[in-house]
Design a protein around this motif. Structure first.
Motif, PDB file in Angstrom:
ATOM      1  N   SER A  23      16.347 116.094  32.419  1.00 53.81           N
ATOM      2  CA  SER A  23      16.938 115.502  31.220  1.00 53.81           C
ATOM      3  C   SER A  23      18.445 115.384  31.430  1.00 53.81           C
ATOM      4  O   SER A  23      19.030 116.076  32.266  1.00 53.81           O
ATOM      5  CB  SER A  23      16.637 116.347  29.979  1.00 53.81           C
TER       6      SER A  23
ATOM      7  N   TYR B 214      22.147 114.551  28.985  1.00 57.74           N
ATOM      8  CA  TYR B 214      22.740 114.338  27.674  1.00 57.74           C
ATOM      9  C   TYR B 214      24.244 114.129  27.845  1.00 57.74           C
ATOM     10  O   TYR B 214      24.877 114.685  28.748  1.00 57.74           O
ATOM     11  CB  TYR B 214      22.506 115.537  26.756  1.00 57.74           C
TER      12      TYR B 214
ATOM     13  N   GLU C  52      12.121 115.946  25.531  1.00 57.88           N
ATOM     14  CA  GLU C  52      11.583 114.647  25.164  1.00 57.88           C
ATOM     15  C   GLU C  52      12.613 113.787  24.442  1.00 57.88           C
ATOM     16  O   GLU C  52      12.520 112.570  24.435  1.00 57.88           O
ATOM     17  CB  GLU C  52      10.348 114.845  24.267  1.00 57.88           C
ATOM     18  N   GLU C  53      13.595 114.426  23.782  1.00 61.13           N
ATOM     19  CA  GLU C  53      14.593 113.675  23.042  1.00 61.13           C
ATOM     20  C   GLU C  53      15.749 113.278  23.966  1.00 61.13           C
ATOM     21  O   GLU C  53      16.105 114.000  24.881  1.00 61.13           O
ATOM     22  CB  GLU C  53      15.131 114.520  21.881  1.00 61.13           C
ATOM     23  N   LYS C  54      16.332 112.105  23.675  1.00 63.65           N
ATOM     24  CA  LYS C  54      17.452 111.621  24.483  1.00 63.65           C
ATOM     25  C   LYS C  54      18.788 112.104  23.944  1.00 63.65           C
ATOM     26  O   LYS C  54      19.798 111.969  24.613  1.00 63.65           O
ATOM     27  CB  LYS C  54      17.431 110.095  24.529  1.00 63.65           C
TER      28      LYS C  54
END
Length: 751
Positions: free
Chosen positions: A645, A647, A701-703
């Protein structure tokens, strides 16, 4: 007991120094130095006896044992006197065996000359007088046992155990119980603090529940029903059927109707069973208002059932009249009385209702408009509290409850490092002026040790074993081992004169070794704002070394290979067992080292610019990194360079950190300490911000990172954070550029 005696000696020293009794202090130090009881240290007493034996000093051996006998053994009960005599006999035999084994028969003969008067009348010594004259005493059946290594070891262990039990059981003065009382008091304080946290949590939970109940109560509209509605439960089934038949006409004309429409005067038709669902008691009304999502659809469905039920209503009603004519007449009278009361109550609304509705039937012209008006009002009031209740139900609970927030303000310049020790009881903080503070926060904030370094300090790390020790890395190429209880440097080692900046220190979980990152001098200062404002980057793009040192011997074990070229390592972190080491460098590369093979297992380009901070994830299958490019990235350590991931973080969370002042003054600080920390389960992350710490929820799962809680409380940018989970309640540390450290105690809400 030895620890208690040592601690008490320190307290007495401190007291004498405080009172200015320097002569008494000198005398105390001299007495302690010449202490023959060795501070009740059994190992030292046994070592002293063995030293006398090995040096063939019989007089000193006899004198020392006599002292122990007078000072310690004489206080024992008579039942232990045979044990003391056996130990004395074994000690002298141990001395004799040593003289014979080393070929010093002269010392053995000297022993019997000096001890003859004492030993000649003792039966256990009568066979030993020939020992110096035997050619091979170790093979003689009488003495062979005493020449074995097993007997010697057994004697030493027996003597050690006897002295240990003696010191443990002997009566001690009150002052020596001080350590035990302190420990007991500390345990009680910890228990009280734990109970206080539980109380705060229960109070917070109770307050939250009361607040939600008040919100629900304010949202619900309480309807004051007429008197005849309260008496509806006294009506029989027939009355309910007839009342329902009156309401069925209104349902056939309207798709939506309130509960008051069932009580309006209608033409008498057949019975309809579901009428009691719309004509509800006050408690039933409240349950409808706070019920499921579709109260209106539910009522419409009931109305449809009522309409269907009316088709054969006439025949059913005729049967009731034929079968029970007398009782029905009495019930009809009561219904007529209720009907009159209804007309009186609804007479005012009838006039207003006629102006808004069309007249469809002459016989119902006075009743139906009023029914519509009241139905709409009730329906509107029903919708509002229902949506409010849904909002309360959907609202997400905070993952943490803030129990308290305290401030530590002993620093007067910007903080560089702020770390909690392994036990979660003490904090070490370092500012840019080289001031080190070691302080506790349970039950109250209290500074335990304070030190000012003459040379600039650039890194700080707690030792994992004996957590009273701190590792301090300087800007002149040295690493110090600082004892926070003795408040002094135990040792100072020189790393490399060509690479004087010690940028990072990390101690292995076993405590046996630590890694040290050394780098050459930077072309710009870490407080130089002009370099940043002009677009300058990568202040650490200079050669560097990564070294492994032994904690006990304080000697270098090896130097790690840094590919493709030696570069400054900004940050280091071990996994839970010390088998893996992750580093972040000035060239933007994250390197993973195998600490068993002492080699780089994998490396990958992680950031554009420097890597500022790295940590292992909770499950240790991934690592997280923050870089100069403002990215917060999760990497898979099983596949080199595989992103899990990514961010984007604001600049206030990654640095460089800027503190603006008057007349255009700006102070800039590059990241030094940890920029992020995890909770006990690795689901939440604490980062820096301009006004305090911010807690984000980690969800691959979140961006976008989801902000859960802002700790706040700072007036200057936060530059480093830490999150201790050693205690039941998590402790978050946020340190800022104005020298203030906020300690926030959180309680996790288990879902």
């Amino acid at each position: 007991m030895a620890a208690a005696a040592e601690r008490t000696d320190e307290l007495v020293r401190e007291y004498l120094l405080f009172r200015g009794f320097t002569a008494a202090l000198k005398q105390l130090d001299a007495e302690i130095k010449a202490d023959r009881e060795k501070g009740f240290r059994v190992d030292k007493i046994v070592d002293q006896l063995q030293q006398f034996v090995q040096s063939y000093d019989l007089s000193a051996l006899r004198d020392y044992w006599s002292y122990l006998d007078r000072r310690l053994f004489s206080r024992l009960e008579d039942v232990y006197r045979p044990t003391v005599n056996k130990l004395k006999t074994s000690l002298f035999r141990y001395y004799l065996v040593h003289t014979v084994q080393t070929g010093r028969n002269d010392k053995a003969q000297e022993f019997f000359l000096k001890q003859a008067s004492e030993l000649q009348n003792q039966a256990e010594w009568k066979d030993w007088f020939v020992l110096p004259f035997l050619p091979a005493p170790d093979s003689n059946p009488t003495f062979a046992t005493y020449f074995s290594r097993q007997w010697a070891d057994t004697f030493i262990v027996s003597l050690h155990n006897f002295l240990s039990v003696l010191f443990q059981c002997m009566p001690v003065p009150v002052i020596l119980n001080f350590e035990a009382e302190c420990l007991r008091s500390s345990l009680i304080q910890e228990e009280n603090e734990s109970l206080r946290h539980k109380l705060f949590a229960l109070q917070a939970e109770s307050s939250r529940l009361k607040k939600e109940e008040l919100e629900v109560e304010e949202a619900v509209v309480h309807h004051k029903l007429p008197a005849y509605v309260a008496n509806m439960d006294r009506l029989g089934d027939s009355e309910l059927d007839m009342t329902c038949s009156q309401r069925s006409t209104a349902h056939s004309l309207q798709s939506r109707g309130g509960f008051l429409s069932s009580f309006l005067s209608q033409s008498k038709k057949g019975p309809s069973r579901p009428a009691h669902a719309s004509g509800a008691s006050p408690t039933q009304t409240g349950s409808v208002l706070l019920g499921k999502k579709e109260p209106t659809n539910h009522q419409s469905a009931k109305g449809k059932d009522g309409t269907v039920g009316c088709k054969d209503g006439k025949s059913h009603f005729s049967g009731l009249v034929a079968g029970e004519s007398s009782s029905l007449q009495q019930r009809q009278k009561r219904l007529q009385e209720h009907g009159k009361e209804r007309k009186e109550l609804l007479s005012k609304g009838t006039f207003q209702g006629q102006s808004t509705e069309k007249k469809t039937d002459i016989s119902t012209a006075e009743a139906e408009p009023c029914s519509e008006l009241h139905a709409e009002q009730v329906e509107t009031s029903t919708k509002m509290p229902t949506s409010s209740a849904e909002a309360v139900g959907v609202r997400q609970e905070q993952p943490f409850i803030v129990l308290s927030q305290e401030e530590y303000g002993e620093h007067h310049s910007s903080i560089m490092y702020c770390r909690v020790d392994c036990s979660g009881r003490r904090v070490a903080s370092l500012d840019v002026d080289g001031v080190i503070k070691v302080w506790s926060f349970n039950p109250i904030m209290q500074t335990k040790a304070s030190s000012i370094s003459k040379s600039p300090l650039l890194s700080l790390e707690w030792a994992t074993k004996r957590d009273r020790l701190l590792l301090l890395g300087s800007g002149v190429g040295t690493v110090r081992l600082y004892d926070t209880e003795a408040k002094k440097n135990l040792c100072e080692i020189s790393i490399d004169e060509d690479m004087p900046r010690i940028l990072s220190l990390a101690c292995s979980p076993s405590g046996a070794s630590f890694v040290c990152s050394a780098a050459a001098q930077s072309p710009i200062s870490h407080m130089d704002f002009s370099a940043v404002s002009s677009g300058g980057k990568s202040m650490n793009q200079v050669p560097g070394k990564l070294l492994l040192w032994d904690t006990k011997t304080m000697k270098q074990q090896l130097q790690f290979s840094l590919e493709p070229e030696p570069i400054a390592i900004n940050c280091t972190a071990f996994n839970h067992n010390g088998n893996l080491l992750v580093t972040g460098a000035a060239d933007g590369i994250v390197r993973l080292f195998d600490m068993q093979q002492h080699e780089c297992a994998m490396s990958w380009k992680a950031h554009d610019g420097e890597v500022y901070s790295v940590e292992f994830s909770y499950d240790e299958n991934t690592v997280y990194s923050i870089g100069e490019d403002g990215k917060f990235i999760q990497w898979n350590i099983h596949k080199s360079g595989l992103k899990v991931s990514e961010y984007d973080l604001p600049s206030e969370a990654t640095g460089p950190f800027v503190l603006s002042g008057y007349s255009g003054y700006k102070q800039v600080q590059f990241p030094r300490g940890r920029l992020f920390a995890f909770d006990s389960e690795g689901n939440y992350m604490l980062t820096c911000s301009s006004t305090g710490g911010v807690i984000f929820k980690l969800n691959g799962e979140e961006k976008v990172l989801e902000s859960c809680l802002s700790l706040g409380g700072h007036r200057a940018p936060v530059v480093t954070v830490d999150w201790s989970t050693a205690m039941d309640c998590g402790t978050c540390l946020t340190a800022s550029m104005d020298g203030k450290i906020k300690l926030t105690t959180l309680l996790a809400q288990k879902s």
